[in-house]
Design an enzyme around this catalytic site. Structure first.
Site, mmCIF file in Angstrom:
data_model
loop_
_atom_site.group_PDB
_atom_site.id
_atom_site.type_symbol
_atom_site.label_atom_id
_atom_site.label_comp_id
_atom_site.label_asym_id
_atom_site.label_seq_id
_atom_site.Cartn_x
_atom_site.Cartn_y
_atom_site.Cartn_z
ATOM 1 N N TYR A 53 -37.261 10.583 19.088
ATOM 2 C CA TYR A 53 -37.034 10.188 20.472
ATOM 3 C C TYR A 53 -37.773 8.883 20.747
ATOM 4 C CZ TYR A 53 -37.066 10.269 25.574
ATOM 5 O OH TYR A 53 -36.911 9.940 26.897
ATOM 6 N N ASP A 109 -43.562 2.172 33.654
ATOM 7 C CA ASP A 109 -42.208 2.672 33.370
ATOM 8 C C ASP A 109 -41.375 2.665 34.654
ATOM 9 O OD1 ASP A 109 -40.096 3.949 32.099
ATOM 10 O OD2 ASP A 109 -40.978 5.947 32.297
ATOM 11 N N ASP A 167 -34.200 6.582 25.459
ATOM 12 C CA ASP A 167 -34.286 6.652 26.911
ATOM 13 C C ASP A 167 -33.609 5.405 27.486
ATOM 14 O OD1 ASP A 167 -35.052 6.727 29.541
ATOM 15 O OD2 ASP A 167 -37.181 7.051 29.140
ATOM 16 N N ASP A 226 -33.075 4.942 30.716
ATOM 17 C CA ASP A 226 -33.441 4.834 32.135
ATOM 18 C C ASP A 226 -32.193 4.975 33.026
ATOM 19 O OD1 ASP A 226 -36.111 4.635 31.573
ATOM 20 O OD2 ASP A 226 -36.255 2.479 31.844
ATOM 21 N N HIS A 233 -30.010 8.757 26.870
ATOM 22 C CA HIS A 233 -29.876 9.460 28.167
ATOM 23 C C HIS A 233 -29.985 8.469 29.307
ATOM 24 C CE1 HIS A 233 -34.234 9.700 29.187
ATOM 25 N NE2 HIS A 233 -34.467 10.162 27.972
ATOM 26 N N GLU A 280 -30.155 8.331 33.718
ATOM 27 C CA GLU A 280 -30.649 9.220 34.786
ATOM 28 C C GLU A 280 -30.137 8.806 36.162
ATOM 29 O OE1 GLU A 280 -34.559 8.095 33.613
ATOM 30 O OE2 GLU A 280 -35.009 7.131 35.531
ATOM 31 N N CYS A 305 -41.374 7.809 36.550
ATOM 32 C CA CYS A 305 -41.512 8.981 35.681
ATOM 33 C C CYS A 305 -40.979 10.178 36.470
ATOM 34 C CB CYS A 305 -42.982 9.189 35.333
ATOM 35 S SG CYS A 305 -43.313 10.855 34.722
ATOM 36 N N ARG A 322 -29.193 12.707 32.553
ATOM 37 C CA ARG A 322 -30.437 13.315 33.069
ATOM 38 C C ARG A 322 -30.324 13.411 34.574
ATOM 39 N NH1 ARG A 322 -36.552 10.644 32.513
ATOM 40 N NH2 ARG A 322 -36.991 10.668 34.745
ATOM 41 N N GLU A 360 -34.535 17.225 34.532
ATOM 42 C CA GLU A 360 -35.901 16.686 34.483
ATOM 43 C C GLU A 360 -36.847 17.445 35.410
ATOM 44 O OE1 GLU A 360 -38.185 15.421 33.042
ATOM 45 O OE2 GLU A 360 -38.579 13.308 33.506
ATOM 46 N N ASN A 391 -37.927 18.599 28.401
ATOM 47 C CA ASN A 391 -38.907 17.517 28.262
ATOM 48 C C ASN A 391 -40.318 18.096 28.332
ATOM 49 O OD1 ASN A 391 -40.506 15.245 28.515
ATOM 50 N ND2 ASN A 391 -39.680 14.607 30.498
HETATM 51 C C1 LIG Z 1 -39.035 11.215 29.518
HETATM 52 C C2 LIG Z 1 -39.574 10.003 30.157
HETATM 53 O O1 LIG Z 1 -38.572 9.397 30.928
HETATM 54 C C3 LIG Z 1 -39.968 8.958 29.113
HETATM 55 O O2 LIG Z 1 -39.945 7.772 29.453
HETATM 56 O O3 LIG Z 1 -40.325 9.331 28.022
HETATM 57 C C4 LIG Z 1 -40.815 10.263 31.045
HETATM 58 C C5 LIG Z 1 -41.997 10.816 30.305
HETATM 59 C C6 LIG Z 1 -43.310 10.727 31.059
HETATM 60 O O4 LIG Z 1 -43.515 9.779 31.838
HETATM 61 O O5 LIG Z 1 -44.167 11.573 30.843
HETATM 62 C C7 LIG Z 1 -40.377 11.138 32.216
HETATM 63 O O6 LIG Z 1 -39.891 10.568 33.205
HETATM 64 O O7 LIG Z 1 -40.498 12.366 32.138
#
Ligand SMILES: C[C@](O)(C(=O)O)[C@H](CC(=O)O)C(=O)O
Length: 311
Positions: A51, A65, A92, A94, A119, A121, A129, A162, A192, A215
């Site tokens: 991943y 992020d 990911d 996004d 994926h 979202e 996140c 997602r 999620e 997740n």
């Molecule tokens: C899955 C996720 O999108 C990621 O970027 O890995 C994040 C992981 C995290 O920030 O802990 C998420 O949004 O859950």
């Protein structure tokens, strides 16, 4: 062996290899790998799929992020992981970096870079996140249009939709969205930030026959469950997205503190990957042997020899 030798390369596309893993019985375990080195280490530990996390990738760049990096920046990470490991990779994506055409561009770039699955979202930018509060959700039909666009653009890439809706629209909202996204062409669903075993079970029960991803990010809303527990709750894939980076970051933090404190690395050496271990991991000697074999064997006879100094 080095990825440089064509006959060592997988014949099947990453997408079809990812699908094959998904068809096998048992939950597919996908640890987060934030670069080529971590990908090799995960492969050595026995994992067959990987991943690439947006959170880990951006954090490794010293960025949050929030969906602010670009498709090409992600492609750089995809290429190094696919190349170093040869394993199918879930990436990911996004929010897909924009609307339908941007999603299609992302799918083509990711697939060409060597991704096996992506994926996307249903958040609006700046995305967050999934385990934080006050996420802004996209209109369900706008997200469905993105899923349809992704399905139209892919050759083999597996498309996961997602949904971040559980926090604001509850389980009913998340299920309704997941069904809409499946109708739009998704292959699997990533619900999620579910926060109890009951919620994970209830979601799976209402999505029969649909491959689901769990997740298992740390320090978030989901309590710790093992891969077998997720499997028992009805999930086909599990990710540990940021774990490798969290561990690496902590180790680095301690290293810099040690250099600042001790005036050198001498007290940290026993926590280092040695030179020999590093070279063994990346297969340096295989590359050298390959070079030697080519230099030995590919010297065409009868070619005029260049005299030193001549042009
Ligand atoms: C899955 C996720 O999108 C990621 O970027 O890995 C994040 C992981 C995290 O920030 O802990 C998420 O949004 O859950």
């Amino acid at each position: 062996m080095p990825y440089l030798v064509a006959e060592e390369l997988p014949r099947e596309t990453a997408g079809s290899r990812f699908r094959a893993l998904l068809r096998r019985p048992g939950i597919l375990r996908l640890p987060g790998t934030h670069n080529g080195m971590s990908a090799i280490q995960a492969k050595t530990a026995g994992f067959e799929g990987l991943y690439l996390s947006g959170a880990a990738m951006t954090a490794s760049m010293g960025l949050p992020d929030l969906g602010i990096i670009t498709v090409d920046e992600v492609a750089f990470f995809i290429r190094q992981i696919a190349r170093a490991s040869g394993l199918p990779l879930l990436v990911d994506g996004d929010t897909g970096y924009g609307e339908a055409l941007n999603v299609m561009h992302m799918v083509r770039v990711f697939e060409e870079a060597g991704a096996g699955a992506v994926h996307i979202e249903d958040q609006l930018l700046p995305k967050k996140c999934g385990h934080l509060n006050d996420k802004k959700l996209a209109d369900a039909h706008d997200m469905a249009a993105k899923v349809a666009a992704a399905a139209k653009a892919r050759r083999d890439l597996v498309i996961l939709a997602r949904t971040d809706a559980a926090a604001s629209e509850g389980l009913d909202g998340a299920v309704a969205r997941a069904k809409l996204y499946m109708e739009a062409g998704a292959d699997a669903i990533f619900p999620e930030a579910l926060n109890t075993a009951e919620m994970f079970r209830a979601f799976a029960k209402r999505m029969p026959g649909v491959p689901l991803l769990a997740n298992m990010t740390e320090f978030g809303k989901t309590p710790f469950f093992t891969a077998s527990e997720f499997e028992e709750m009805g999930y086909s894939m599990v990710i540990w997205p940021v774990s490798s980076l969290r561990v690496a970051n902590k180790a680095q933090e301690q290293l810099y503190a040690a250099i600042a404190r001790d005036g050198g690395t001498h007290k940290a050496v026993d926590r280092m990957q040695t030179r020999a271990e590093l070279y063994a991991t990346i297969g340096l000697h295989d590359y050298e042997a390959l070079d030697a074999s080519i230099v030995q064997t590919i010297i065409p006879e009868g070619m005029p020899q260049r005299v030193a100094g001549s042009r």
